[in-house]
Every structure is written in C-alpha cells, then in structure tokens.
Scaffold this motif. Structure first.
Motif, PDB file in Angstrom:
ATOM      1  N   LEU A  72       7.457 -89.122   7.657  1.00 31.40           N
ATOM      2  CA  LEU A  72       6.445 -90.066   7.192  1.00 31.40           C
ATOM      3  C   LEU A  72       5.681 -90.686   8.367  1.00 31.40           C
ATOM      4  O   LEU A  72       4.453 -90.852   8.312  1.00 31.40           O
TER       5      LEU A  72
ATOM      6  N   TYR B 262       1.695 -90.342   9.078  1.00 26.74           N
ATOM      7  CA  TYR B 262       0.874 -91.544   9.270  1.00 26.74           C
ATOM      8  C   TYR B 262       0.135 -91.488  10.613  1.00 26.74           C
ATOM      9  O   TYR B 262      -1.069 -91.766  10.687  1.00 26.74           O
ATOM     10  N   ASN B 263       0.866 -91.124  11.658  1.00 22.49           N
ATOM     11  CA  ASN B 263       0.295 -91.095  13.002  1.00 22.49           C
ATOM     12  C   ASN B 263      -0.854 -90.095  13.104  1.00 22.49           C
ATOM     13  O   ASN B 263      -1.855 -90.351  13.780  1.00 22.49           O
TER      14      ASN B 263
ATOM     15  N   GLN C  94      -4.026 -91.066  10.519  1.00 24.78           N
ATOM     16  CA  GLN C  94      -4.858 -92.195  10.907  1.00 24.78           C
ATOM     17  C   GLN C  94      -5.973 -91.788  11.878  1.00 24.78           C
ATOM     18  O   GLN C  94      -6.916 -92.547  12.116  1.00 24.78           O
TER      19      GLN C  94
ATOM     20  N   LEU D 254      -5.638 -92.247   5.945  1.00 24.35           N
ATOM     21  CA  LEU D 254      -4.735 -93.302   5.472  1.00 24.35           C
ATOM     22  C   LEU D 254      -5.053 -93.696   4.038  1.00 24.35           C
ATOM     23  O   LEU D 254      -4.145 -94.053   3.272  1.00 24.35           O
TER      24      LEU D 254
ATOM     25  N   MET E 151      -3.222 -91.250   1.865  1.00 22.42           N
ATOM     26  CA  MET E 151      -1.795 -91.586   1.807  1.00 22.42           C
ATOM     27  C   MET E 151      -1.556 -92.789   0.903  1.00 22.42           C
ATOM     28  O   MET E 151      -0.611 -92.800   0.101  1.00 22.42           O
ATOM     29  N   ARG E 152      -2.420 -93.801   1.040  1.00 17.35           N
ATOM     30  CA  ARG E 152      -2.278 -95.010   0.222  1.00 17.35           C
ATOM     31  C   ARG E 152      -2.427 -94.686  -1.266  1.00 17.35           C
ATOM     32  O   ARG E 152      -1.683 -95.187  -2.111  1.00 17.35           O
TER      33      ARG E 152
END
Length: 336
Positions: A292, A296-297, A300, A306, A309-310
């Motif tokens: 995860l 995320y890294n 972004q 992001l 993902m959200r």
C-alpha cells in the motif's frame, strides 16, 4: 616697454606616433599566424613562441586589421574541421563515438591555445564588432561542420539511442563516453541547450516513451500489482541514475521522470488498482502495508493517482460497512 614684457604664446601640439607600415605587413603577419594555427591543429605547438604570436596578433588588431585576422581564423578552422568531419564519418561503427569524442577534445584544446594567442582580438575587436568570441566561434564551427555534418548527425543520434537501449536491457556500456558526447552537445549550444535538446533530448524522450510503453504492457499482463509496482520503482530509479551519470541533469531530469511516470504509472493505474486478486482492495483486505505504501508513493507522482486510490478505498469502506450492517441484521432476524 610694456610691449617688450609680453611673452609670446607657445603652442604645444599633441605628439602623434606614426608607425611606418610595410606594404605587405598584414599579409606577412597573417601568414605567420596561419602557420601557427596549422601547427596547433597538427599537435606541434611545443615549438611555437606564444608570446611572439600574441604580439603579432596584437599588432594586427592595433593597426585595424582585425577583420582580416578574424575572417582568416574562421576560414582556417572551418577548412580544418571539414577534413576532421570526413575522418570521423569514415570510422567504423565500433569506433565512431570514440573518434568523434577524440576530435571534440582535440578541437577544444586547439581553440584554447588559439584563444590565448588572439586574446587581444577577443577583448577589442570582438567586443566592438559584436561577433562571437574566438572560443565560441570554434564551437559554432564544430557544430556546423562536424556534429551536424550530414554523414554524422543522424548516425550520432542512432548510436547514442542504441547504447542507452542496450543498457536498459542489461548490457554494460561506457557511461563516461556517452557523458562526454552529451556534454559536447550542451556546449555546442553556446550558452543554450538548443543543440542538446534538438539533436538528442527530444528523440531520446520519444524513444524512452516507446520503450516503457511496450515493456509496461508486457509486464502488467503477466504480473501481480505488487510485482508490477516493484518493477516501476526499479525502472524509475534506473532512469534517474542514467540522467545523473550521462545526461544533462538540468534539462533532462524532470522530462525523463515525466515520461517514465506517465508510461509506467498514469497509463495503467486504473488497471492496477482494480486487479482482482492483487489490486488495492486485496491489499487493504489483507493488510499489505508495504504494498500500500509503494502504491501511494508512486501514485502521488501522477495527476489523479491519489484521487483514484481515495475513490476505490471509499467504495471499499462503504461496501464493507453495508456488509457489516447486513450481517448484523441477519443475526438479529435469523428467520427472515
């Protein structure tokens, strides 16, 4: 008596230094300097008196022969470099880049020595006539006669792109040689990066996009989301190291990152998060913290990453909540 006391006025005229010039002075002096430039090009400069040569060049400029000196220099260097271009063009492929690099280094050294001889012309004639300084003139002549020679320009680009492709596929190349050539292209822009960008960087970025477009499609079709993301991390790091080792960092770093992140992340992020057994939801469900964090890294770094993902996480939470409520209701009313 008063008239006798008056002293006559003495008029002192300014001293004028008249130098008697020989009729063929300019031709004779230029011939001497021309021969010296030939010796420098032939790597025989050790026998030259640079003090004497400087004095001769100084006198030519002082006596208004700067035009002759500047034009003569341009003609001599131009002719010399045309010959050098032919030699480089005739080199076999394995030695082509080495031959070009040797020619470039020899030319730089020659122009530094010539610049020292013509230092006064640089300070006086060049400044007052708005022409290129001696060393910069040498850069322009090398660019037009060698780097952009019809027999060299396309071959140079092809050779550089082939070497970079080889390194991407696991072969070892001479990074120092590639760095010297890309720096040459930067220098040939004469205070700009136009030559580097036009002759190398633009097609390099296009080749980079094509390479990662193909590789990403092949890899994503046969690997899990975590494995693909690990591959992205490796490839991104390799490309940034490549920039640092032999590309122009100031010009290329951001552009390379943008291309790599677009082809490896942005183009596939929806497919990645929606992978049935290894995408974002399975990562959340199975507490895959490191995976995860990696997602995320990387996400972004691209627009909308992001947010995607959200969106997926929000849907997962709502669905999980509904399932919990449904299960509780079923437990309370088992017969219904």
């Amino acid at each position: 008596m008063s008239s006798l006391s008056k002293k006559p006025k003495i008029s002192i005229k300014p001293f004028r230094h008249h130098v008697q010039m020989e009729p063929l002075y300019a031709d004779t002096t230029w011939k001497l300097l021309k021969n010296a430039i030939h010796e420098i090009h032939n790597k025989n400069a050790s026998g030259l008196s640079f003090e004497e040569l400087y004095r001769n060049a100084y006198n030519m400029v002082l006596h208004k022969y700067g035009d002759k000196l500047y034009q003569g220099l341009e003609d001599v260097v131009d002719k010399h470099l045309k010959g050098i271009a032919e030699q480089v063009a005739d080199t076999v492929d394995d030695n082509f880049l080495i031959a070009l690099n040797d020619a470039w280094n020899d030319h730089k050294n020659s122009m530094l020595m010539i610049r020292d001889i013509l230092m006064y012309m640089d300070r006086v004639y060049v400044a007052s006539n708005s022409v290129l300084q001696v060393y910069d003139l040498g850069l322009v002549l090398f660019r037009e006669n060698v780097a952009r020679c019809m027999k060299i320009k396309a071959r140079l680009l092809k050779t550089l792109l082939e070497l970079i492709h080889k390194e991407r596929t696991g072969e070892i190349i001479s990074r120092g040689l590639v760095k010297s050539i890309t720096q040459m292209l930067v220098d040939l822009g004469v205070n700009s990066r136009s030559v580097y960008e036009e002759d190398f960087e633009i097609p390099f970025l296009e080749a980079t996009a094509t390479f990662y477009r193909v590789e990403s499609q092949e890899f994503i079709s046969s690997n899990s989301c975590p494995d693909y993301l690990k591959k992205v991390e490796i490839r991104r790091r390799e490309e940034l190291e490549r920039v640092q080792h032999y590309l122009d960092e100031q010009s290329s770093e951001y552009k390379v990152k943008e291309v790599v992140e677009k082809e490896l992340i942005a183009e596939h992020m929806r497919t990645l998060v929606q992978m049935q057994n290894s995408g974002l939801v399975p990562m959340l469900r199975d507490d895959k913290i490191s995976d995860l964090f990696r997602m995320y890294n990387l996400f972004q770094k691209v627009g909308g990453g992001l947010e995607l993902m959200r969106e997926v996480m929000s849907n997962y939470v709502r669905e999980t909540g509904r399932n919990i409520v449904t299960d509780e209701n079923n437990d309370k009313n088992p017969g219904q």
